[in-house]
Write an enzyme that holds these catalytic residues in place. Structure first.
Site, PDB file in Angstrom:
ATOM      1  N   ASP A  10       0.859  -1.202   0.000  1.00 48.30           N
ATOM      2  CA  ASP A  10       0.000   0.000   0.000  1.00 48.30           C
ATOM      3  C   ASP A  10       0.890   1.245   0.000  1.00 48.30           C
ATOM      4  OD1 ASP A  10      -0.862   0.547   3.521  1.00 48.30           O
ATOM      5  OD2 ASP A  10       0.905  -0.430   2.650  1.00 48.30           O
ATOM      6  N   ASP A  14       7.306   3.679   3.483  1.00 51.34           N
ATOM      7  CA  ASP A  14       8.193   2.554   3.788  1.00 51.34           C
ATOM      8  C   ASP A  14       8.007   1.422   2.792  1.00 51.34           C
ATOM      9  OD1 ASP A  14       5.682   2.267   5.088  1.00 51.34           O
ATOM     10  OD2 ASP A  14       6.483   0.733   6.392  1.00 51.34           O
ATOM     11  N   ASP A  15       6.813   1.342   2.185  1.00 52.10           N
ATOM     12  CA  ASP A  15       6.608   0.386   1.087  1.00 52.10           C
ATOM     13  C   ASP A  15       7.566   0.698  -0.069  1.00 52.10           C
ATOM     14  OD1 ASP A  15       3.996   1.130   2.475  1.00 52.10           O
ATOM     15  OD2 ASP A  15       3.396  -0.737   1.530  1.00 52.10           O
ATOM     16  N   ASN A 157       0.479   0.878  16.964  1.00 53.22           N
ATOM     17  CA  ASN A 157       0.876   2.233  16.547  1.00 53.22           C
ATOM     18  C   ASN A 157      -0.334   3.051  16.087  1.00 53.22           C
ATOM     19  OD1 ASN A 157       0.399   0.889  14.149  1.00 53.22           O
ATOM     20  ND2 ASN A 157       2.343   1.435  13.180  1.00 53.22           N
ATOM     21  N   GLU A 163      -1.646  -2.520  15.488  1.00 50.79           N
ATOM     22  CA  GLU A 163      -0.772  -2.009  14.428  1.00 50.79           C
ATOM     23  C   GLU A 163      -1.630  -1.681  13.213  1.00 50.79           C
ATOM     24  OE1 GLU A 163      -0.121  -4.008  11.523  1.00 50.79           O
ATOM     25  OE2 GLU A 163       0.941  -2.316  10.695  1.00 50.79           O
ATOM     26  N   ASN A 165      -1.641  -2.060   9.780  1.00 55.26           N
ATOM     27  CA  ASN A 165      -2.032  -3.012   8.733  1.00 55.26           C
ATOM     28  C   ASN A 165      -3.094  -3.989   9.218  1.00 55.26           C
ATOM     29  OD1 ASN A 165      -0.391  -1.974   6.735  1.00 55.26           O
ATOM     30  ND2 ASN A 165       1.314  -3.360   7.173  1.00 55.26           N
ATOM     31  N   HIS A 236       9.471  -0.058   8.405  1.00 58.88           N
ATOM     32  CA  HIS A 236       8.762  -1.302   8.710  1.00 58.88           C
ATOM     33  C   HIS A 236       8.817  -2.310   7.559  1.00 58.88           C
ATOM     34  CE1 HIS A 236       6.863   0.898  12.061  1.00 58.88           C
ATOM     35  NE2 HIS A 236       6.554   1.838  11.199  1.00 58.88           N
ATOM     36  N   ASP A 237       8.374  -1.889   6.383  1.00 55.81           N
ATOM     37  CA  ASP A 237       8.140  -2.848   5.298  1.00 55.81           C
ATOM     38  C   ASP A 237       9.426  -3.453   4.754  1.00 55.81           C
ATOM     39  OD1 ASP A 237       5.325  -0.963   3.926  1.00 55.81           O
ATOM     40  OD2 ASP A 237       5.496  -2.309   5.647  1.00 55.81           O
TER      41      ASP A 237
HETATM   42  O1  RIB Z   1       2.278  -0.135  10.812  1.00 56.70           O
HETATM   43  C1  RIB Z   1       3.181   0.012   9.745  1.00 56.70           C
HETATM   44  C2  RIB Z   1       2.576  -0.472   8.473  1.00 56.70           C
HETATM   45  O2  RIB Z   1       1.408   0.275   8.156  1.00 56.70           O
HETATM   46  C3  RIB Z   1       3.508  -0.293   7.265  1.00 56.70           C
HETATM   47  O3  RIB Z   1       3.241  -1.287   6.315  1.00 56.70           O
HETATM   48  C4  RIB Z   1       3.110   1.043   6.725  1.00 56.70           C
HETATM   49  O4  RIB Z   1       3.395   1.167   5.321  1.00 56.70           O
HETATM   50  C5  RIB Z   1       1.632   1.003   6.948  1.00 56.70           C
HETATM   51  O5  RIB Z   1       1.042   0.307   5.871  1.00 56.70           O
HETATM   52 CA    CA Z   2       2.786  -0.648   3.993  1.00 58.89          CA
END
Ligand code: RIB
Ligand code: CA
Length: 310
Positions: A10, A14-15, A157, A163, A165, A236-237
């Site tokens: 998505d 960070d993707d 988060n 979290e 996702n 993260h990703d």
């Molecule tokens: O919580 C971090 C995740 O949520 C990562 O994949 C960020 O891109 C968001 O999608």
């Molecule tokens: Ca992501």
């Protein structure tokens, strides 16, 4: 022989870095990108995936997927990733990137055509993965592996418990964790160890257009968010892609992971039981990252991408 993977994403700042890592690492062959609504809406995540693929010089097809969660109303993370998903950065338009049909169909067809040969790396809400499992349950046997960036065995988060996702589509996450495969959960406890602090970013200076037009501006935006202002932006990703490259960078332990669907304050929580008996364990949960080797991996991959960009 490089390991084939499909990245379900998505994009998302960070993707974007995770896709660059995958493309720049010689041990991976990205055979497709599937997109899902998450950080921003599907139109943005899909356009970003197409533009990133073209910008990096990839030839991976992009298959757009679910534009909303299975059941709940959509949630987005524009405050973290910007309204367009890339911190306002506008990449050159993608003209060449092929569109490859609907994401869940692409996932099923790719895995059916090459059982045991393709790994899935899911770095957004798990809606597409859940739809693919419902369409063809045998993909849990056909996928070489499933690595998920999502969840947490401590705090969330998006909420104190969840979290992003997983919270974005908890029903999808529950389907995926309950489907009978053994996903690797790369949760916030792990990704909090991967902070792109100043010393890390200093290694990315001089990467030409890749750094000047993308990495630097998106990390400036991402790192300005209160979540990341003190300790640095967590990539993260990229951790999930790094696991697909080399599981040896991680310590992961078997656990039982259940997704809370009904808690007034805890919906989307990945309830993780490290003491579950072996027969109840349904995931490998990553707990420790070898950060030095992780940043070396990113440095090499980003350099590889930068030198081959037009
Ligand atoms: O919580 C971090 C995740 O949520 C990562 O994949 C960020 O891109 C968001 O999608
Ligand atoms: Ca992501």
């Amino acid at each position: 022989m490089p390991k084939k993977i499909v990245i379900d994403c998505d994009p998302g700042i960070d993707d974007a870095l995770a896709i660059a890592l995958a493309h720049g690492n010689p041990d991976l062959d990205v055979v497709g990108l599937t997109t899902v609504a998450g950080n921003v809406g599907l139109a943005h995540t899909t356009n970003n995936a197409r533009c990133l693929s073209a910008f990096y010089g990839m030839d991976a097809p992009v298959a757009a997927g679910a534009d909303r969660p299975l059941v709940r109303e959509p949630v987005v993370a524009e405050q973290v990733h910007g309204g367009n998903g890339l911190g306002g950065v506008r990449l050159p338009a993608a003209t060449s990137t092929a569109s490859a049909g609907y994401a869940a169909d692409f996932l099923v067809d790719a895995l059916a055509a090459a059982p045991g040969q393709i790994g899935l790396v899911a770095v957004g809400p798990l809606t597409n993965i859940a739809l693919a499992v419902r369409k063809e349950p045998r993909i849990v046997e056909w996928a070489r592996e499933l690595v998920i960036m999502g969840g947490s065995y401590t705090r969330g988060n998006r909420t104190p418990a969840a979290e992003f996702n997983v919270l974005a589509d908890p029903e999808a996450a529950a389907i995926v964790f309950g489907a009978g495969w053994r996903p690797v959960m790369i949760g916030l406890d792990l990704t909090a160890q991967a902070r792109a602090v100043a010393a890390v970013r200093e290694r990315w200076r001089g990467l030409g257009r890749l750094e000047a037009e993308l990495i630097s501006p998106i990390l400036d935006f991402y790192g300005s968010h209160p979540h990341y202002r003190d300790e640095g932006p967590a990539v993260h990703d990229a951790c999930a892609v790094a696991y697909a490259i080399d599981p040896g960078l991680f310590r992961a332990v078997p656990a039982r992971v259940d997704v809370e669907l009904h808690g007034r304050f805890t919906t989307g929580m990945t309830v993780t039981d490290f003491d579950a008996p072996a027969q109840r364990c349904n995931a490998e949960v990553a707990t420790v990252l070898d950060t030095d080797r992780f940043w070396d991996l990113l440095q090499a991959a980003f350099s590889h991408v930068a030198t081959r960009m037009s």
